[in-house]
Design a protein around this motif. Sequence first.
Motif, PDB file in Angstrom:
ATOM      1  N   ASN A  97       0.830  -1.207   0.000  1.00 33.19           N
ATOM      2  CA  ASN A  97       0.000   0.000   0.000  1.00 33.19           C
ATOM      3  C   ASN A  97       0.863   1.255   0.000  1.00 33.19           C
ATOM      4  OD1 ASN A  97      -2.479  -1.204  -0.092  1.00 33.19           O
ATOM      5  ND2 ASN A  97      -2.732  -1.308   2.119  1.00 33.19           N
TER       6      ASN A  97
ATOM      7  N   THR B 180       2.220   1.629  -3.427  1.00 29.81           N
ATOM      8  CA  THR B 180       1.168   2.110  -4.344  1.00 29.81           C
ATOM      9  C   THR B 180       0.992   3.620  -4.201  1.00 29.81           C
ATOM     10  OG1 THR B 180       0.034   0.003  -4.112  1.00 29.81           O
ATOM     11  CG2 THR B 180      -1.259   1.809  -4.990  1.00 29.81           C
ATOM     12  N   ILE B 181       0.976   4.096  -2.954  1.00 26.56           N
ATOM     13  CA  ILE B 181       0.792   5.542  -2.726  1.00 26.56           C
ATOM     14  C   ILE B 181       2.014   6.318  -3.224  1.00 26.56           C
ATOM     15  CG2 ILE B 181       0.559   7.319  -0.928  1.00 26.56           C
ATOM     16  CD1 ILE B 181      -1.207   5.235   0.572  1.00 26.56           C
TER      17      ILE B 181
ATOM     18  N   ARG C 141       4.044   5.440  -5.608  1.00 27.20           N
ATOM     19  CA  ARG C 141       4.028   5.438  -7.081  1.00 27.20           C
ATOM     20  C   ARG C 141       3.038   6.453  -7.621  1.00 27.20           C
ATOM     21  NH1 ARG C 141       3.573  -0.710  -8.641  1.00 27.20           N
ATOM     22  NH2 ARG C 141       2.900   0.170 -10.596  1.00 27.20           N
ATOM     23  N   LYS C 142       1.899   6.560  -6.934  1.00 29.13           N
ATOM     24  CA  LYS C 142       0.889   7.531  -7.383  1.00 29.13           C
ATOM     25  C   LYS C 142       1.415   8.959  -7.242  1.00 29.13           C
ATOM     26  CE  LYS C 142      -2.494   9.356  -5.084  1.00 29.13           C
ATOM     27  NZ  LYS C 142      -2.792  10.642  -4.521  1.00 29.13           N
TER      28      LYS C 142
ATOM     29  N   ARG D 231       4.113   9.597  -9.813  1.00 29.90           N
ATOM     30  CA  ARG D 231       3.511   9.727 -11.147  1.00 29.90           C
ATOM     31  C   ARG D 231       2.881  11.111 -11.307  1.00 29.90           C
ATOM     32  NH1 ARG D 231       1.445   5.805 -14.857  1.00 29.90           N
ATOM     33  NH2 ARG D 231      -0.107   6.740 -16.219  1.00 29.90           N
ATOM     34  N   ARG D 232       2.193  11.519 -10.224  1.00 30.95           N
ATOM     35  CA  ARG D 232       1.555  12.844 -10.231  1.00 30.95           C
ATOM     36  C   ARG D 232       2.592  13.936 -10.512  1.00 30.95           C
ATOM     37  NH1 ARG D 232      -0.190  16.787 -10.944  1.00 30.95           N
ATOM     38  NH2 ARG D 232      -1.567  18.212  -9.840  1.00 30.95           N
TER      39      ARG D 232
ATOM     40  N   PHE E 212       4.826  13.018 -14.250  1.00 31.77           N
ATOM     41  CA  PHE E 212       4.063  13.070 -15.499  1.00 31.77           C
ATOM     42  C   PHE E 212       3.515  14.474 -15.759  1.00 31.77           C
ATOM     43  CE2 PHE E 212       4.831   8.756 -15.554  1.00 31.77           C
ATOM     44  CZ  PHE E 212       4.237   8.102 -16.606  1.00 31.77           C
ATOM     45  N   ASP E 213       3.852  15.422 -14.893  1.00 33.64           N
ATOM     46  CA  ASP E 213       3.416  16.799 -15.093  1.00 33.64           C
ATOM     47  C   ASP E 213       4.647  17.627 -15.483  1.00 33.64           C
ATOM     48  OD1 ASP E 213       2.467  19.355 -15.012  1.00 33.64           O
ATOM     49  OD2 ASP E 213       1.286  19.083 -13.188  1.00 33.64           O
TER      50      ASP E 213
ATOM     51  N   LEU F 226      -9.294   8.698  -0.398  1.00 33.95           N
ATOM     52  CA  LEU F 226      -8.226   7.810   0.062  1.00 33.95           C
ATOM     53  C   LEU F 226      -8.545   7.265   1.458  1.00 33.95           C
ATOM     54  CD1 LEU F 226      -5.606   7.103  -1.396  1.00 33.95           C
ATOM     55  CD2 LEU F 226      -4.472   8.934  -0.159  1.00 33.95           C
TER      56      LEU F 226
ATOM     57  N   VAL G  36      -6.882   1.339   3.811  1.00 38.56           N
ATOM     58  CA  VAL G  36      -5.454   1.618   3.969  1.00 38.56           C
ATOM     59  C   VAL G  36      -5.303   2.384   5.274  1.00 38.56           C
ATOM     60  CG1 VAL G  36      -3.469   2.812   2.970  1.00 38.56           C
ATOM     61  CG2 VAL G  36      -5.182   1.795   1.478  1.00 38.56           C
TER      62      VAL G  36
END
Lengths: 258, 388
Positions: B4, B7-8, B10-11, B14-15, B18-19, B214, B219
């Motif tokens: 978990n 996962t957080i 990576r998010k 990515r946020r 990817f900007d 969330l 979680v």
Amino acid sequence: MDEILELKNVSKTFRLSAKQRKIEHTDSKLRVAVSDLSFGVEKGEIFGLLGPNGAGKTTTLRMISTLIRPDSGDIIVGGSSAVSSPWDVRSKIGFLTSELKLEDFFTPNYIYDFFSSLHNVDEKVRDERKQFLFEKFGIDRFAEVRIANLSTGMKQKLSIAVSLVHDPEIIIFDEPTNGLDVITSRTVTDFLLELKSRGKTIVVSTHIFSLVEKLCDRVGILIDGVLVACGSIESVSDGMSLEDRFFDMYRKVMDKRQ
Amino acid sequence: MKSNVITIIRKELRRFFFDPRLVISTLILPGLLIYLVYSFMGTGFTASFSTPDTYVYKVDTVNVPESIHGYFDGIYFVDQNEVDGYNAGKERLDAGESDALIVFPEGFDETVAKRDPEDIPNIDIYYNSSRVPSAEAYTNLVRILDSYEKSISNVFDINNTEKQYDLSTQKEVTSKVFSMILPMLIMVFLFSGCMSIAPESIAGEKERGTIATLLVTPVSRSEIAIGKILSVSFIALLSGISSAAGTILSLPKLVGLSGQVDASGYGIGDYVFMLLVILSTIMVIVSVMSIISAFARTVKEANTAVLPLMILSMLVSVTTMFGSSVPNDAVWYLIPLYNSVQCMSAVFGMSYSLVNVITTVSLNVSLSIVLLIVLAKMFNSERIMFSR
């Protein structure tokens, strides 16, 4: 009676800030949102929580979904207490409210996978479920479009899909058709009926009488934080239309208050 | 729990990655701008406050004695020109036609030859300090005439051979410059990096209503807190590295020590200790900022609330610039932020003690863990998370 959700003497009081007291023209530092609330929801039924704005509907749903804790009483969801075992409850419910937003930056595909991971959904199951939900709501065409660029209706449908990533037994929707156009609204209500036919238990809050009459097996009427009636629509209506019966009860509560 | 958190993380990453706007403004621009601005400033300062090496100073003289006339002839960067009295010389100096005017008393050589302590001749040097060549001409003339004075009564010399008397090495010059300036700059960069992402990660999610989404997943709050703090720390570290690289590359130009400052003198151990200190410091800063952001309702509110902390940290950071030595007593390294600044200064100055570095890193990590627990508890508080 096979009750999958049960509220036992639940009460919740909020402390008002100076700003809130000014807005609400009150000197009281506390506001009772819900008082001694008790009702049960049977497995496989659609239960409607009906009431005007500020009646305590959202607070009740937020307590069931473990976002906030009741001051007293307990809520049992699928055998687990929302007060003492909130993690168990969270894995059993799907919760949707206008307060819960999805991050605009991501695509529906990514955000669905992200929440699936948090719910520990197996990848194969996740993909099958995603395909079904995305096709059902027409999200598949926009799966790689940023959420910021989706219409309000599409965002709402994506929120519903995301709330169901783990195929929960109990689904709690706060004002599910609020702000939606008639077509999207119909898609959502039809989907709720489909979920019911698949044995899911659904709790919806709304102030739209027609929605309750169309969807719900039973209804609870909440006015000023107090459950004034609860039962089948026929028994609550007591020979009147649900709307007339509601206003009749509402007047009585207001008269009593004055 | 581990998956978990990953996962957080990576998010969150990515946020960020990817900007393109975030990547450019947080990672690329700081380093690039610092390098360009500092280099430009350094080059600009050098050009504004010095003349080219080939410049020849135009020096007017009045009553120049024979002995000094010959002395000036041997100095290639002085073009001496005898003028007709003080007034004529002053006019030329005012008009910018000369850089300096030297007025010798009449009979200078004779008076000097008498060596009478009661009758010491005075040389007047007029110049215009607002003009760089004139100010430089004055400094050089004083030096030249001082040296002439010594030459006519020379008893002994000091350091008057071709030997190298300053025994400082390039490594020592570098460590001195870096230990004074870099800790303060690094703290500024770390704070700036953290400020651009930490409030956004927590207060931003609160403001947009995405944190509640969330919070209804199974979680734990501590997993959310760990995921957020680690990802923000990682991005802040990259931002700090970008800024530090820009600074290290441009610093020699900024402080006018091109060719004398070279960061290659530090060993792997120095870099490892520096990285540990910086990483643990970032974790403290991110944790504190996250807690402040959790209290705030909007990103703007969070940024405003974080400012006093940044000012306090800047005040602590400038302590290394006063030139006082780094404290040795381990007790000083129990003060958050101050310990990091002193440790960085010691590592850059190549005079660090392992005990102090370990104390600093351990304290920072422990403090971060405590703050993380506090943050997780705050995620549980409906008053904080759902305040309007």
